[in-house]
Design a protein around this motif. Structure first.
Motif, PDB file in Angstrom:
ATOM      1  N   SER A   2      14.668   4.150 -12.250  1.00 30.27           N
ATOM      2  CA  SER A   2      14.899   2.711 -12.117  1.00 30.27           C
ATOM      3  C   SER A   2      13.985   2.134 -11.042  1.00 30.27           C
ATOM      4  N   HIS A   3      14.055   0.827 -10.878  1.00 28.93           N
ATOM      5  CA  HIS A   3      13.146   0.158  -9.939  1.00 28.93           C
ATOM      6  C   HIS A   3      13.377   0.576  -8.491  1.00 28.93           C
ATOM      7  N   VAL A   4      14.579   1.029  -8.145  1.00 27.73           N
ATOM      8  CA  VAL A   4      14.824   1.457  -6.759  1.00 27.73           C
ATOM      9  C   VAL A   4      14.442   2.915  -6.558  1.00 27.73           C
ATOM     10  N   GLU A   5      14.109   3.609  -7.648  1.00 27.96           N
ATOM     11  CA  GLU A   5      13.782   5.030  -7.576  1.00 27.96           C
ATOM     12  C   GLU A   5      12.280   5.294  -7.666  1.00 27.96           C
ATOM     13  N   LYS A   6      11.486   4.239  -7.481  1.00 29.11           N
ATOM     14  CA  LYS A   6      10.034   4.394  -7.525  1.00 29.11           C
ATOM     15  C   LYS A   6       9.398   3.261  -6.729  1.00 29.11           C
ATOM     16  N   ALA A   7       8.238   3.524  -6.193  1.00 30.74           N
ATOM     17  CA  ALA A   7       7.470   2.492  -5.497  1.00 30.74           C
ATOM     18  C   ALA A   7       6.540   1.823  -6.490  1.00 30.74           C
ATOM     19  N   GLY A   8       6.200   0.584  -6.208  1.00 27.39           N
ATOM     20  CA  GLY A   8       5.281  -0.126  -7.091  1.00 27.39           C
ATOM     21  C   GLY A   8       5.366  -1.613  -6.874  1.00 27.39           C
ATOM     22  N   SER A   9       4.673  -2.357  -7.724  1.00 23.58           N
ATOM     23  CA  SER A   9       4.642  -3.806  -7.565  1.00 23.58           C
ATOM     24  C   SER A   9       5.325  -4.492  -8.738  1.00 23.58           C
ATOM     25  N   PHE A  10       5.952  -5.607  -8.448  1.00 28.38           N
ATOM     26  CA  PHE A  10       6.375  -6.572  -9.459  1.00 28.38           C
ATOM     27  C   PHE A  10       5.396  -7.741  -9.415  1.00 28.38           C
ATOM     28  N   THR A  11       5.085  -8.317 -10.556  1.00 26.57           N
ATOM     29  CA  THR A  11       4.397  -9.612 -10.565  1.00 26.57           C
ATOM     30  C   THR A  11       5.376 -10.626 -11.120  1.00 26.57           C
ATOM     31  N   GLN A  12       5.767 -11.575 -10.274  1.00 27.94           N
ATOM     32  CA  GLN A  12       6.880 -12.469 -10.588  1.00 27.94           C
ATOM     33  C   GLN A  12       6.418 -13.719 -11.326  1.00 27.94           C
ATOM     34  N   THR A  13       7.414 -14.547 -11.629  1.00 27.63           N
ATOM     35  CA  THR A  13       7.201 -15.804 -12.345  1.00 27.63           C
ATOM     36  C   THR A  13       6.033 -16.618 -11.788  1.00 27.63           C
ATOM     37  N   GLN A  14       5.929 -16.697 -10.460  1.00 23.16           N
ATOM     38  CA  GLN A  14       4.915 -17.572  -9.848  1.00 23.16           C
ATOM     39  C   GLN A  14       3.598 -16.835  -9.593  1.00 23.16           C
ATOM     40  N   ARG A  15       3.326 -15.771 -10.383  1.00 24.27           N
ATOM     41  CA  ARG A  15       2.096 -14.980 -10.287  1.00 24.27           C
ATOM     42  C   ARG A  15       2.047 -14.177  -8.982  1.00 24.27           C
TER      43      ARG A  15
END
Length: 854
Positions: free
Chosen positions: A427-440
């Motif tokens: 899941s998202h809390v079990e890995k590092a990484g980036s989100f790209t959100q609604t506002q870019r």
């Protein structure tokens, strides 16, 4: 927005506290409506009629921001004399081919200038010789390449003649006036069910909050996108915002509310068949045999999109590293090609027909989450192999054992040949990484805990898959294996063999010939000396720092908050912000001061990173023959467009017309009140026996239904139906109906009801509520049924999937489905087993649906 995007909605509440007027247009009264100043119920799928009437209101009352419109849009451009509007052709534009269902846009173009440059003259001769933007245009739209023109629009052959008095009858503004003249408040009442007084309240509020001193913003989600006219719904809002001067300015714009945390990221670095990272078009098998052919149409065009060769070559270098050289076209031949429609629904049809044998399902659940779930499951049952990666054992992994078709006998477990591999995901809390959100905005998250058991992140899974495939191919002399063997696949790993995600982000950012991280996409080169995995993300690792990991609180920054995360491109928070200043470079007003020209320093400055050539003075006029960024005029804020203008009228690039036009959804209880053409003539129908369509205005299917989300559940439910706390909050599937519809069909609040379409029937508890209003349209009422779509057969809370009801008819530009349909509703539970098939078949006969029509 309050239901599906509660964290973002807090800022709407903050704006209201400061005096903003909040308007909510939605078929249902929701938590958003409860906090809005105005709630406007609307018939699902009729948004273009409503928005078009707002455009008409602005034009008829001369309420548009004239100085902005003349300088920054194509309102003054003269359109070709051969163009014909829907007013002339009963709902069609000129150039329509009824046999193929495609437009040739040659008559939509800007009128050619009389004093043409050599390049413009050559382009004119090519157009006249071919009489087209023609066969290639049709091929491109079949391959869903309307959206592949990149961050800029489709290239126009010339900037064309302009009449800045806006009086020429063939100028865009006058064409808009004629086109939208029939979109009146009375027509809105008849088509949308919105009373004229309510319409006027919205129109007056929007105009009152636009101009030099004030701006207004639109927020939308799948209520606009998931329609057979979805792109044009958003286009109508864009036209309205350009007319009011609300694009490129603080407090303005159009905000696409994404379905979850990184949907924006999955289009930027796409999980789509027709585009590459940074919205580079996927090469077409018939059109692009070389790198030169791939970039030729856009290279050197006016604007930053004219630097497309630099973006493309840098991407190829990121993919294949040292193997990509000028001598081999930077490995361009290694790229896959599109040859037609390879979208999700067409792939499912190919599975049913035995033309597609293997499938990966990662982070989605099409067996219940996609339109026409039955068709999805029939496709999955006809594969040789299926890989499912998810947090839970979702319905797409267990269809062969627990799917509805097992109960009806349409599928038999022992006869399904699909070999299913279920691989647990982190899941998202079990890995590092980036989100790209609604506002870019890219925001980095650190890993909080290790994933359980064999669960792994997508990054580790795909890296390991690549390692194993390359190991198996090692030593191969088959040319077909070179694209895999030549990949730059040398990511650093930790002591557990896990890939360092920040190293991948750095690769996406790009490096120069010295191996150091680049700072901006303007540093990319066409000669192979730079490498960049996504040109619009260039700068996210500037100065060898993960800029996405910045978390400076907003109370320690100004209103732009430039040190919270990183926004593409160039950490620019508002796109096209040159438009926040007047043509002469001064702010439109002190109240809306944002970016402006500092004449003393000879540069653009302000609160944000200027979205313009930094030292380009407002009075700059490009010399004849200028190309790329050099061709951007000092008063051309839309720097990715080849003419530098915001398009009120699209002279090229769209599959379904240069201006938005109201068409009824593929299934509708009403005839089109505006035109003789009932449906979008360029819609993409999926013709297969598993996808029958309800006839419009059928007595068998008299009611409108639409799907929506709940706060307490997440998309198809795989992340929420397995959690006891969320299950307790929303324990059962339900539908919402008006009291009038409940009386008409004898429905009792809280009891079971059956909802049926030509695809199938489902059951749900019925919620009889004033939140869903009976809409009066002319001399009749239209009833709508609201269906949360989160349920399926697995989890702590189970039930029929509302998406099983939805037909597959796709929007012609981006191939998204239409989520609105017609149905019947009856009290009681649905039939079980083979009786369900007979029940649905009886409705098909009543509606006159034959096997030949499916």
């Amino acid at each position: 927005m309050a239901e599906a995007h509660p964290v973002g909605f807090q800022w709407v509440v903050e704006a209201k506290k400061r005096g903003a007027t909040v308007i909510h247009v939605d078929p249902r009264f929701t938590r958003t409506s409860a906090l809005a100043d105005i709630h406007v119920p609307i018939r699902a799928g009729s948004d273009i009629a409503f928005l078009g009437a707002l455009v008409n209101y602005v034009l008829q009352n001369d309420a548009f921001f004239r100085e902005y419109v003349v300088a920054y849009t194509n309102a003054a451009n003269i359109i070709d004399d051969n163009f014909r509007d829907t007013e002339d052709l009963a709902g069609l534009f000129s150039g329509f081919d009824p046999e193929k269902g495609h437009y040739d846009p040659v008559t939509w173009r800007y009128e050619a200038p009389e004093d043409r440059s050599p390049d413009e003259q050559q382009r004119l001769e090519e157009l006249e010789e071919n009489e087209t933007g023609g066969s290639e245009h049709k091929e491109s739209h079949v391959a869903a390449q309307s959206e592949s023109h990149g961050s800029g629009g489709a290239a126009v052959p010339w900037k064309g003649r302009r009449d800045e008095t806006l009086q020429d009858p063939r100028c865009v503004l006058q064409i808009l006036k004629r086109h939208f003249a029939r979109y009146t408040p009375e027509m809105v009442h008849e088509v949308c069910g919105i009373a004229p007084d309510d319409f006027t309240k919205v129109a007056e509020a929007l105009v009152r909050n636009s101009g030099r001193e004030r701006t207004a913003a639109f927020c939308y989600a799948v209520g606009w996108t998931q329609h057979s006219t979805g792109a044009q719904m958003i286009r109508t809002a864009s036209i309205l915002q350009l007319l009011l001067g609300n694009i490129g300015r603080p407090g303005g714009g159009i905000l696409a509310l994404r379905g979850h945390a990184s949907i924006q990221g999955s289009t930027d670095i796409p999980t789509l068949f027709n585009i590459l990272p940074g919205y580079l078009p996927m090469p077409h098998a018939n059109q692009h045999q070389s790198l030169e052919e791939w970039v030729r149409d856009d290279e050197d065009k006016a604007g930053f999109w004219g630097n497309v060769r630099s973006y493309a070559v840098s991407l190829l270098k990121a993919y294949w590293g040292e193997a990509a050289t000028p001598e081999n076209d930077f490995c361009f031949d290694y790229l896959p090609r599109v040859s037609g429609d390879h979208s999700s629904y067409s792939t499912i049809k190919a599975q049913i027909e035995g033309r597609s044998k293997g499938y990966f399902i990662v982070g989605e659940n099409p067996a219940v989450g996609s339109s026409n779930g039955k068709m999805q499951r029939l496709g999955l049952a006809n594969l040789d192999w299926l890989v499912v990666r998810d947090l839970q054992m979702i319905e797409s992994a267990t269809f062969w054992k627990y799917g509805p078709e097992i109960e009806t006998g349409e599928l038999v477990t022992e006869e399904i040949g699909t070999e299913v591999f279920f691989l647990p995901a982190a899941s998202h809390v079990e890995k590092a990484g980036s989100f790209t959100q609604t506002q870019r905005m890219l925001q980095w998250r650190d890993k909080a805990v290790d994933p359980p058991g064999d669960a792994r992140s997508e990054l580790d899974f795909y890296f390991e898959l690549g390692v194993r495939i390359r190991e198996k191919l090692k030593g191969s002399t088959d040319e077909m294996d070179r694209p895999l063997l030549d990949l730059a696949w040398d990511y650093p790993v930790d002591e557990h063999g896990d890939v360092d995600g920040q190293a991948v982000l750095r690769e996406i950012n790009g490096t120069g010939s010295d191996g150091k991280a680049l700072s901006a996409y303007t540093e990319l080169k066409p000669d192979g000396s730079t490498s960049c995995g996504c040109w619009i993300y260039c700068g996210v690792y500037a100065d060898e720092v993960n800029q996405a990991r910045r978390r400076k609180p907003h109370w320690e920054q100004d209103q732009v908050a430039a040190e919270w995360g990183w926004v593409w491109p160039a950490n620019r928070r508002i796109l096209y912000n040159r438009a926040s200043a007047a043509p002469d470079g001064t702010p439109w007003s002190e109240r809306k001061r944002y970016v402006w020209w500092d004449a003393e320093k000879g540069t653009w400055t302000g609160a944000d990173v200027p979205d313009f050539v930094p030292d380009r003075a407002p009075d700059y006029v490009p010399p004849e023959g200028a190309k790329g960024p050099a061709a951007i005029g000092g008063q051309d804020p839309f720097i990715m467009q080849t003419d530098g203008k915001g398009w009120l009228f699209a002279p090229v690039g769209l599959a379904d017309g240069p201006m938005p036009t109201h068409y009824e959804p593929p299934e509708s209880p009403l005839a089109n009140a505006l035109y003789g053409e009932q449906n979008n003539p360029t819609r993409r129908a999926l013709t297969t026996p598993s996808n029958p369509i309800n006839p419009s205005y059928s007595e068998a299917f008299p009611y409108v239904f639409t799907t929506y989300r709940l706060t307490e559940h997440h998309t198809a439910g795989g992340m929420s139906r397995t959690l006891p706390y969320l299950t307790e909050l929303q324990p059962e599937p339900f539908c919402e109906v008006s009291p009038r519809l409940a009386r008409e069909r004898g429905l009792t609040h809280g009891d079971w009801v059956t909802i049926v379409t030509a695809r199938t029937a489902i059951e749900a508890r019925v919620l009889v509520t004033e939140r869903v209003r009976s809409l009066r349209l002319g001399d009749r009422f239209v009833e709508q049924i609201g269906l949360p779509y989160h349920w399926g057969g697995n989890g702590l809370t189970t039930g029929d999937s509302p998406n099983d009801l939805v037909n597959v008819t796709m929007e012609p530009n981006v191939y998204i489905q239409d989520k609105v349909g017609t149905c019947d509703i009856q009290p009681g539970r649905r039939p079980r087993g083979p009786a369900l098939i007979s029940y649905v078949e009886s409705y098909r006969r009543r509606a006159g649906i034959t096997e030949e029509e499916t």
